[in-house]
Write an enzyme that holds these catalytic residues in place. Sequence first.
Site, PDB file in Angstrom:
ATOM      1  N   CYS A  88      -3.354 -30.051  21.293  1.00 17.23           N
ATOM      2  CA  CYS A  88      -3.091 -28.644  21.610  1.00 17.23           C
ATOM      3  C   CYS A  88      -3.205 -27.631  20.472  1.00 17.23           C
ATOM      4  O   CYS A  88      -3.728 -26.547  20.694  1.00 17.23           O
ATOM      5  CB  CYS A  88      -1.728 -28.523  22.257  1.00 17.23           C
ATOM      6  SG  CYS A  88      -1.723 -29.314  23.871  1.00 17.23           S
ATOM      7  N   ASN A 112      -5.505 -30.564  32.556  1.00  8.81           N
ATOM      8  CA  ASN A 112      -5.952 -30.301  31.186  1.00  8.81           C
ATOM      9  C   ASN A 112      -6.749 -28.999  31.093  1.00  8.81           C
ATOM     10  O   ASN A 112      -7.445 -28.616  32.039  1.00  8.81           O
ATOM     11  CB  ASN A 112      -6.757 -31.482  30.629  1.00  8.81           C
ATOM     12  CG  ASN A 112      -7.631 -32.142  31.670  1.00  8.81           C
ATOM     13  OD1 ASN A 112      -7.333 -32.121  32.849  1.00  8.81           O
ATOM     14  ND2 ASN A 112      -8.739 -32.692  31.250  1.00  8.81           N
ATOM     15  N   ALA A 118      -1.429 -35.870  36.229  1.00  6.53           N
ATOM     16  CA  ALA A 118      -0.460 -36.903  35.838  1.00  6.53           C
ATOM     17  C   ALA A 118      -0.694 -37.334  34.398  1.00  6.53           C
ATOM     18  O   ALA A 118      -0.854 -38.510  34.104  1.00  6.53           O
ATOM     19  CB  ALA A 118      -0.583 -38.106  36.782  1.00  6.53           C
ATOM     20  N   ASP A 162      -3.160 -37.015  40.921  1.00 10.55           N
ATOM     21  CA  ASP A 162      -4.222 -36.866  39.924  1.00 10.55           C
ATOM     22  C   ASP A 162      -5.531 -37.324  40.557  1.00 10.55           C
ATOM     23  O   ASP A 162      -5.542 -38.179  41.440  1.00 10.55           O
ATOM     24  CB  ASP A 162      -3.903 -37.729  38.691  1.00 10.55           C
ATOM     25  CG  ASP A 162      -4.597 -37.234  37.438  1.00 10.55           C
ATOM     26  OD1 ASP A 162      -3.901 -36.755  36.530  1.00 10.55           O
ATOM     27  OD2 ASP A 162      -5.853 -37.311  37.378  1.00 10.55           O
ATOM     28  N   PHE A 184       2.300 -20.327  15.775  1.00  8.71           N
ATOM     29  CA  PHE A 184       3.307 -20.208  14.702  1.00  8.71           C
ATOM     30  C   PHE A 184       3.626 -21.582  14.103  1.00  8.71           C
ATOM     31  O   PHE A 184       3.765 -21.726  12.889  1.00  8.71           O
ATOM     32  CB  PHE A 184       4.610 -19.594  15.237  1.00  8.71           C
ATOM     33  CG  PHE A 184       4.616 -18.095  15.273  1.00  8.71           C
ATOM     34  CD1 PHE A 184       3.610 -17.394  15.919  1.00  8.71           C
ATOM     35  CD2 PHE A 184       5.635 -17.371  14.679  1.00  8.71           C
ATOM     36  CE1 PHE A 184       3.611 -16.007  15.967  1.00  8.71           C
ATOM     37  CE2 PHE A 184       5.646 -15.983  14.709  1.00  8.71           C
ATOM     38  CZ  PHE A 184       4.630 -15.303  15.356  1.00  8.71           C
TER      39      PHE A 184
HETATM   40  P1  NAD Z   1      -3.886 -34.745  30.162  1.00  6.42           P
HETATM   41  O1  NAD Z   1      -5.351 -34.740  29.967  1.00  6.42           O
HETATM   42  O2  NAD Z   1      -3.068 -35.876  29.613  1.00  6.42           O
HETATM   43  O3  NAD Z   1      -3.560 -34.681  31.744  1.00  6.42           O
HETATM   44  C1  NAD Z   1      -4.190 -33.823  32.615  1.00  6.42           C
HETATM   45  C2  NAD Z   1      -4.454 -34.581  33.920  1.00  6.42           C
HETATM   46  O4  NAD Z   1      -4.932 -33.655  34.903  1.00  6.42           O
HETATM   47  C3  NAD Z   1      -5.525 -35.666  33.798  1.00  6.42           C
HETATM   48  O5  NAD Z   1      -4.981 -36.919  34.156  1.00  6.42           O
HETATM   49  C4  NAD Z   1      -6.628 -35.206  34.775  1.00  6.42           C
HETATM   50  O6  NAD Z   1      -7.268 -36.282  35.445  1.00  6.42           O
HETATM   51  C5  NAD Z   1      -5.831 -34.355  35.745  1.00  6.42           C
HETATM   52  N1  NAD Z   1      -6.643 -33.411  36.517  1.00  6.42           N
HETATM   53  C6  NAD Z   1      -7.621 -32.577  36.073  1.00  6.42           C
HETATM   54  N2  NAD Z   1      -8.117 -31.851  37.095  1.00  6.42           N
HETATM   55  C7  NAD Z   1      -7.437 -32.215  38.208  1.00  6.42           C
HETATM   56  C8  NAD Z   1      -7.487 -31.813  39.576  1.00  6.42           C
HETATM   57  N3  NAD Z   1      -8.327 -30.854  39.991  1.00  6.42           N
HETATM   58  N4  NAD Z   1      -6.644 -32.403  40.453  1.00  6.42           N
HETATM   59  C9  NAD Z   1      -5.784 -33.366  40.035  1.00  6.42           C
HETATM   60  N5  NAD Z   1      -5.691 -33.782  38.760  1.00  6.42           N
HETATM   61  C10 NAD Z   1      -6.495 -33.219  37.845  1.00  6.42           C
HETATM   62  O7  NAD Z   1      -3.346 -33.370  29.592  1.00  6.42           O
HETATM   63  P2  NAD Z   1      -1.869 -33.041  29.055  1.00  6.42           P
HETATM   64  O8  NAD Z   1      -1.745 -33.448  27.635  1.00  6.42           O
HETATM   65  O9  NAD Z   1      -0.871 -33.522  30.049  1.00  6.42           O
HETATM   66  O10 NAD Z   1      -1.916 -31.455  29.056  1.00  6.42           O
HETATM   67  C11 NAD Z   1      -1.926 -30.715  30.262  1.00  6.42           C
HETATM   68  C12 NAD Z   1      -1.687 -29.254  29.947  1.00  6.42           C
HETATM   69  O11 NAD Z   1      -0.405 -29.095  29.348  1.00  6.42           O
HETATM   70  C13 NAD Z   1      -2.683 -28.653  28.952  1.00  6.42           C
HETATM   71  O12 NAD Z   1      -2.914 -27.310  29.311  1.00  6.42           O
HETATM   72  C14 NAD Z   1      -1.939 -28.701  27.628  1.00  6.42           C
HETATM   73  O13 NAD Z   1      -2.354 -27.685  26.759  1.00  6.42           O
HETATM   74  C15 NAD Z   1      -0.514 -28.456  28.076  1.00  6.42           C
HETATM   75  N6  NAD Z   1       0.513 -29.030  27.186  1.00  6.42           N
HETATM   76  C16 NAD Z   1       0.364 -30.278  26.658  1.00  6.42           C
HETATM   77  C17 NAD Z   1       1.382 -30.831  25.868  1.00  6.42           C
HETATM   78  C18 NAD Z   1       1.265 -32.201  25.273  1.00  6.42           C
HETATM   79  O14 NAD Z   1       2.128 -32.571  24.483  1.00  6.42           O
HETATM   80  N7  NAD Z   1       0.267 -32.992  25.579  1.00  6.42           N
HETATM   81  C19 NAD Z   1       2.563 -30.096  25.666  1.00  6.42           C
HETATM   82  C20 NAD Z   1       2.686 -28.836  26.237  1.00  6.42           C
HETATM   83  C21 NAD Z   1       1.656 -28.308  26.999  1.00  6.42           C
HETATM   84  C1  UGA Z   2       3.078 -29.465  19.735  1.00  7.05           C
HETATM   85  C2  UGA Z   2       4.302 -28.551  19.716  1.00  7.05           C
HETATM   86  O1  UGA Z   2       5.230 -29.013  18.728  1.00  7.05           O
HETATM   87  C3  UGA Z   2       4.969 -28.520  21.082  1.00  7.05           C
HETATM   88  O2  UGA Z   2       6.046 -27.585  21.074  1.00  7.05           O
HETATM   89  C4  UGA Z   2       3.942 -28.102  22.140  1.00  7.05           C
HETATM   90  O3  UGA Z   2       4.514 -28.139  23.433  1.00  7.05           O
HETATM   91  C5  UGA Z   2       2.767 -29.059  22.092  1.00  7.05           C
HETATM   92  O4  UGA Z   2       2.191 -29.049  20.749  1.00  7.05           O
HETATM   93  C6  UGA Z   2       1.648 -28.680  23.009  1.00  7.05           C
HETATM   94  O5  UGA Z   2       1.533 -27.551  23.423  1.00  7.05           O
HETATM   95  O6  UGA Z   2       0.870 -29.607  23.250  1.00  7.05           O
HETATM   96  P1  UGA Z   2       2.687 -32.078  19.586  1.00  7.05           P
HETATM   97  O7  UGA Z   2       1.284 -31.687  19.302  1.00  7.05           O
HETATM   98  O8  UGA Z   2       2.947 -33.086  20.622  1.00  7.05           O
HETATM   99  O9  UGA Z   2       3.544 -30.792  19.974  1.00  7.05           O
HETATM  100  O10 UGA Z   2       3.366 -32.636  18.228  1.00  7.05           O
HETATM  101  P2  UGA Z   2       3.912 -31.919  16.904  1.00  7.05           P
HETATM  102  O11 UGA Z   2       5.172 -32.567  16.536  1.00  7.05           O
HETATM  103  O12 UGA Z   2       3.913 -30.458  17.002  1.00  7.05           O
HETATM  104  O13 UGA Z   2       2.834 -32.343  15.814  1.00  7.05           O
HETATM  105  C7  UGA Z   2       1.529 -31.806  15.817  1.00  7.05           C
HETATM  106  C8  UGA Z   2       0.799 -32.246  14.569  1.00  7.05           C
HETATM  107  O14 UGA Z   2       1.337 -31.609  13.412  1.00  7.05           O
HETATM  108  C9  UGA Z   2       0.899 -33.741  14.295  1.00  7.05           C
HETATM  109  O15 UGA Z   2      -0.335 -34.215  13.839  1.00  7.05           O
HETATM  110  C10 UGA Z   2       1.953 -33.827  13.221  1.00  7.05           C
HETATM  111  O16 UGA Z   2       1.845 -34.983  12.432  1.00  7.05           O
HETATM  112  C11 UGA Z   2       1.648 -32.571  12.429  1.00  7.05           C
HETATM  113  N1  UGA Z   2       2.780 -32.084  11.611  1.00  7.05           N
HETATM  114  C12 UGA Z   2       3.931 -31.700  12.204  1.00  7.05           C
HETATM  115  C13 UGA Z   2       2.632 -31.975  10.236  1.00  7.05           C
HETATM  116  O17 UGA Z   2       1.580 -32.307   9.670  1.00  7.05           O
HETATM  117  N2  UGA Z   2       3.689 -31.497   9.491  1.00  7.05           N
HETATM  118  C14 UGA Z   2       4.856 -31.111  10.073  1.00  7.05           C
HETATM  119  O18 UGA Z   2       5.765 -30.660   9.332  1.00  7.05           O
HETATM  120  C15 UGA Z   2       4.978 -31.209  11.461  1.00  7.05           C
END
Ligand code: NAD
Ligand code: UGA
Length: 456
Positions: A273, A88, A10, A34, A223
Amino acid sequence: MKKRILCIGAGYVGGPTMAVIADKCPDYRVTVVDIDEERIAAWNSEKLPIYEPGLEEIVFRRRGKNLFFSSDIERGIRENDIIFVSVNTPTKDFGAGAGMAADLHYYEKTARQILKYARSPKIVVEKSTLPVRTALAMERILKCGSTDANFEVLSNPEFMSEGTAIRDLEYPDRVLIGSRETESALKAREVLVDLYARWVPREKIITSNIWSSELAKLAANAFLAQRISSINAISALCEKTEADVREVAKAVGMDSRIGPKFLEASVGFGGSCFQKDILNLVYLCRHYGLEEVANYWEGVVRINDYQKERFVMKMLDAMFNTLRDKKICLMGFAFKANTGDTRESPAIYVAKRLVEEKAKIVITDPYALPNARKDLAGIKGVIEFKEDVYEAARDCHALAVLTEWEVYRNLNYKKIYETMEKPAFIFDGRNIIDHQKCFHIGFNVYPIGSPPLTHF
Ligand code: NAD
Ligand code: UGA
């Protein structure tokens, strides 16, 4: 109820993604579980555990109707047909691959939990970002049990960005669903396609083989980060040559083959990420003996580290080579605007380095102060946290803009200047303030990627 959906995890992805699914499919029942009970309690409260524009509205609209947050993972697995896994997957900090590889233990635990509690067929959807070929591990674990339950593993990586998550989820550029090519896997894939088709135009829902889907996610982040490192590398050259990185970015980005987005030079990229996913990619390349490819992508992270350090060194150099006892206001601590998330924020690096130089720092941010406090807990030095930016800037020698919060663009910089020590400095790590105006007020202004405006 037509379908019962579970999401394990969550967090920043699980919460918003499931809220949008519940909103778009009111006839589906969506449960998010979670292991972190505090987090679940927050999802069930008036104050959600994460700040994301538009999220509250949706959660408050659907919660208790077809959106539920719970700690009962066992029941969740038993009762639901489609299980998204969005736990995570941080960088491993121990043993083989430490500092590079993905730590998959949270992910593997969920596979074992699913195996243990499932009694009926399940579609298991990888939502977390994973090394290519991780689905194989999930499949192998799920197939080794004694249960007759049939499992299909799909890959459906998430591309949303924090700060714009709701818009990204409601209007995605694309939805990617990877699967095996067997008859049952293709059938499972169709179930997921139908789910997204409720609100995403059919041509934006693309399908692929499962390994392409896993790798496409890592590649997309690499990228995007590469563009930032490219423009940041150019910003260093601009500062030496009197070119202006904003003008260069505009000219480069108007080439339709390149495009204007993600070319904003900055103090460096942050977020949970980009760095972790690139390091994971680098680790995978090395694992497969592709040293040249690994080195190529590693350069993206190296430039980012360089940019953060360059920013600190610029401050030190400009302020007469000593920061000791100087008060510096850090404007913004979140890794980007419109989020309270500070994971891998460049502000953490800058704050720690300034404290090393024995500066006194005052941190202000509209949403990220609780996380900032946690990030800097235990650091020895003078660190204050102030909500009010005018109060934070009072008596400071310098301002460092580290997050591009809209409110920082049009502050009353004259009023701020009057309360600061002189000479007063601004280091704009996001190029968001009016540099000429601040220079005329009396500040010495140091943008990213263009020459400083100083009174010396
Ligand atoms: P997060 O740390 O915010 O959330 C993950 C949650 O999973 C935590 O609350 C944790 O307690 C829970 N968890 C872990 N093990 C568990 C288990 N065995 N059972 C139940 N709950 C469990 O992480 P996030 O930012 O949501 O990212 C999750 C995944 O998505 C990562 O792989 C990340 O790379 C990917 N992702 C993140 C973003 C983003 O913007 N944050 C965007 C795209 C993809
Ligand atoms: C990024 C990707 O944009 C998402 O598509 C992806 O799903 C996500 O990672 C993920 O896998 O977690 P996010 O990290 O939430 O999203 O935010 P971004 O907008 O990508 O910014 C990332 C970092 O780059 C920030 O610190 C931002 O300030 C910086 N940034 C972004 C720059 O310094 N310059 C830019 O032109 C754009």
